[in-house]
Design a protein around this motif. Structure first.
Motif, PDB file in Angstrom:
ATOM      1  N   GLY A 162      32.042 -26.929  27.460  1.00 52.21           N
ATOM      2  CA  GLY A 162      31.664 -28.315  27.670  1.00 52.21           C
ATOM      3  C   GLY A 162      30.703 -28.981  26.853  1.00 52.21           C
ATOM      4  N   GLY A 163      30.088 -27.938  25.573  1.00 53.67           N
ATOM      5  CA  GLY A 163      29.125 -28.738  24.881  1.00 53.67           C
ATOM      6  C   GLY A 163      29.668 -28.685  23.481  1.00 53.67           C
ATOM      7  N   LEU A 164      30.665 -28.009  22.947  1.00 54.51           N
ATOM      8  CA  LEU A 164      30.955 -27.819  21.492  1.00 54.51           C
ATOM      9  C   LEU A 164      32.360 -28.607  21.346  1.00 54.51           C
ATOM     10  CD1 LEU A 164      30.382 -26.835  18.938  1.00 54.51           C
ATOM     11  CD2 LEU A 164      31.535 -24.642  19.714  1.00 54.51           C
ATOM     12  N   TYR A 165      32.400 -29.466  20.568  1.00 55.65           N
ATOM     13  CA  TYR A 165      33.829 -29.854  19.956  1.00 55.65           C
ATOM     14  C   TYR A 165      34.048 -29.585  18.563  1.00 55.65           C
ATOM     15  CZ  TYR A 165      37.161 -33.500  18.175  1.00 55.65           C
ATOM     16  OH  TYR A 165      38.164 -33.846  17.448  1.00 55.65           O
ATOM     17  N   VAL A 166      35.079 -29.300  18.191  1.00 54.66           N
ATOM     18  CA  VAL A 166      35.349 -28.951  16.652  1.00 54.66           C
ATOM     19  C   VAL A 166      36.941 -29.451  16.484  1.00 54.66           C
ATOM     20  CG1 VAL A 166      35.607 -27.183  14.927  1.00 54.66           C
ATOM     21  CG2 VAL A 166      33.977 -26.981  16.766  1.00 54.66           C
ATOM     22  N   ILE A 175      38.809 -32.862   6.288  1.00 53.73           N
ATOM     23  CA  ILE A 175      37.511 -32.856   6.783  1.00 53.73           C
ATOM     24  C   ILE A 175      37.232 -32.589   8.436  1.00 53.73           C
ATOM     25  CG2 ILE A 175      35.219 -34.380   7.016  1.00 53.73           C
ATOM     26  CD1 ILE A 175      36.353 -36.038   4.817  1.00 53.73           C
ATOM     27  N   ILE A 176      36.645 -31.447   8.611  1.00 57.16           N
ATOM     28  CA  ILE A 176      36.316 -30.994   9.886  1.00 57.16           C
ATOM     29  C   ILE A 176      35.013 -31.476  10.340  1.00 57.16           C
ATOM     30  CG2 ILE A 176      36.296 -28.890  11.233  1.00 57.16           C
ATOM     31  CD1 ILE A 176      38.170 -27.547   9.488  1.00 57.16           C
ATOM     32  N   GLU A 177      34.991 -31.691  11.783  1.00 60.53           N
ATOM     33  CA  GLU A 177      33.606 -32.299  12.136  1.00 60.53           C
ATOM     34  C   GLU A 177      33.400 -31.253  13.504  1.00 60.53           C
ATOM     35  OE1 GLU A 177      32.003 -36.128  13.890  1.00 60.53           O
ATOM     36  OE2 GLU A 177      33.655 -35.471  15.103  1.00 60.53           O
ATOM     37  N   ILE A 178      32.090 -30.935  13.170  1.00 65.48           N
ATOM     38  CA  ILE A 178      31.426 -30.058  14.357  1.00 65.48           C
ATOM     39  C   ILE A 178      30.435 -30.955  15.302  1.00 65.48           C
ATOM     40  CG2 ILE A 178      30.018 -28.040  15.237  1.00 65.48           C
ATOM     41  CD1 ILE A 178      30.969 -26.738  12.369  1.00 65.48           C
ATOM     42  N   GLN A 179      30.567 -30.889  16.346  1.00 62.71           N
ATOM     43  CA  GLN A 179      29.680 -31.823  17.349  1.00 62.71           C
ATOM     44  C   GLN A 179      29.098 -30.988  18.640  1.00 62.71           C
ATOM     45  OE1 GLN A 179      31.237 -35.912  18.414  1.00 62.71           O
ATOM     46  NE2 GLN A 179      30.835 -35.260  20.491  1.00 62.71           N
ATOM     47  N   ALA A 180      27.918 -30.793  18.697  1.00 65.12           N
ATOM     48  CA  ALA A 180      27.112 -30.058  19.919  1.00 65.12           C
ATOM     49  C   ALA A 180      26.592 -31.069  20.411  1.00 65.12           C
ATOM     50  CB  ALA A 180      26.277 -29.059  19.232  1.00 65.12           C
TER      51      ALA A 180
END
Length: 346
Positions: A162-166, A175-180
């Protein structure tokens, strides 16, 4: 209004007419539930979104040359990156090893050093049990109890689901994005940064482990030969000091042996240094560059439920529920007022 209700009743049946005659109850229910939805959206705690993007640049050397040559003939040899190629690195960021490393990284709270997971549990007491285990920087990961491992697993599952998107910013880009996204601004920011630090450390260590071992081995040999060489130089000087009279040739044999040892050791030491510099150069060539593009900066973006959307959704749900309730009461009234059928004896 009555004429419209009568026309609708004639067209769709008496049940629809019954509901239309009680439109005010349906409207009132929609208004009340809509206001409740707006109130819930108003008092809801915001979530904080932390974003970080990065790319990996590595020198694949010959592998890239062969890949380009194969591509010119229409062949696809795949990516030479192994576990870090393509979508693999995205799954690696979401692995339990990397996320646990980020959670167990130190942070500062109220002037004290503690693991980030301990800070998270202190700010979210509902995540743990009433008598939950405590995490400390002084405790080794291998010494964690079953309760500590279990609670870490629960937090890991909650973050991944639920809280992490990669993911990639664009399928055509690397390009890779990390979203918390969590309810705590400090945790969201530091968790994202710790994830980046863990994946960079794991990635570089995995890519350069063999070269680093070679450099360490050559450095150890170079230090050993240098120590023996310096010992031979000191021993030769000591022999010369003890035999100042050149008339006696027997002591000079020891000097000549030390000179021979010095010559051999000097040649070996020079060769080892040459190999060591080559190994260090190879290590620098194999070390991939993890380039961070965007980093999270305070204040983070807040995400709250929209009051308008919650109000409209609540009004719609309230109206539908009121209509179903009135229809259900109508059916009960009809069943209660219908004449009872006599029992048929078999």
């Amino acid at each position: 209004m009555q004429t419209l209700i009568q026309k609708t009743e004639a067209l769709f049946g008496p049940s629809i007419g019954y509901l239309l005659r009680r439109w005010y109850w349906i409207l009132l229910s929609g208004l009340l539930i809509g206001l409740l939805g707006i109130l819930l959206a108003w008092v809801a705690k915001p979530n904080y979104i932390s974003r970080l993007s990065f790319s990996v640049d590595e020198d694949n050397g010959i592998a890239n040359n062969f890949g380009s040559l194969a591509a010119s003939f229409g062949l696809d040899l795949g990516s030479p990156g192994g576990v870090f190629a393509g979508e693999n690195i995205i799954e690696l960021v979401k692995s339990r090893r990397i996320i646990e490393g980020a959670l167990l990284s130190p942070t500062t709270y109220n002037g004290k050093q503690l693991p980030l997971v301990e800070y998270y549990l202190q700010q979210n007491p509902d995540e743990g049990k009433k008598k939950r285990p405590v995490y400390s920087l002084q405790q080794a990961r291998s010494n964690y109890s079953r309760e500590q491992d279990s609670l870490l697993g629960v937090i890991y599952k909650g973050l991944v689901e639920g809280g992490l998107y990669v993911g990639k910013v664009d399928k055509k880009l690397s390009i890779i994005e990390i979203q918390a996204t969590t309810g705590n601004e400090k945790f969201s920011k530091e968790f994202t940064e710790n994830l980046m630090a863990e994946i960079s450390r794991f990635y570089v260590d995995s890519k350069t482990s063999r070269s680093r071992n070679n450099v360490a081995l050559l450095q150890k040999k170079a230090d050993s030969i240098r120590s023996v060489l310096y010992g031979s130089i000191s021993a030769r000087a000591a022999i010369l000091d003890a035999n100042m009279n050149p008339t006696f040739q027997a002591p000079m044999a020891g000097v000549q042996r030390k000179q021979t040892d010095m010559a051999v050791l000097s040649a070996a030491y020079g060769e080892i240094l040459k190999n060591l510099e080559g190994a260090k150069y190879a290590l620098s060539k194999e070390t991939p560059l993890v380039q961070i593009i965007d980093v999270p900066i305070y204040p983070l973006k807040m995400k709250k439920p929209g009051r308008l959307i919650y109000g409209l959704a609540g009004g719609f749900i309230g109206s539908i529920c009121a209509a179903f309730f009135l229809y259900f009461m109508l059916m009960l009234k009809r069943i209660g007022s219908s004449p009872k059928q006599p029992l048929v004896e078999l």
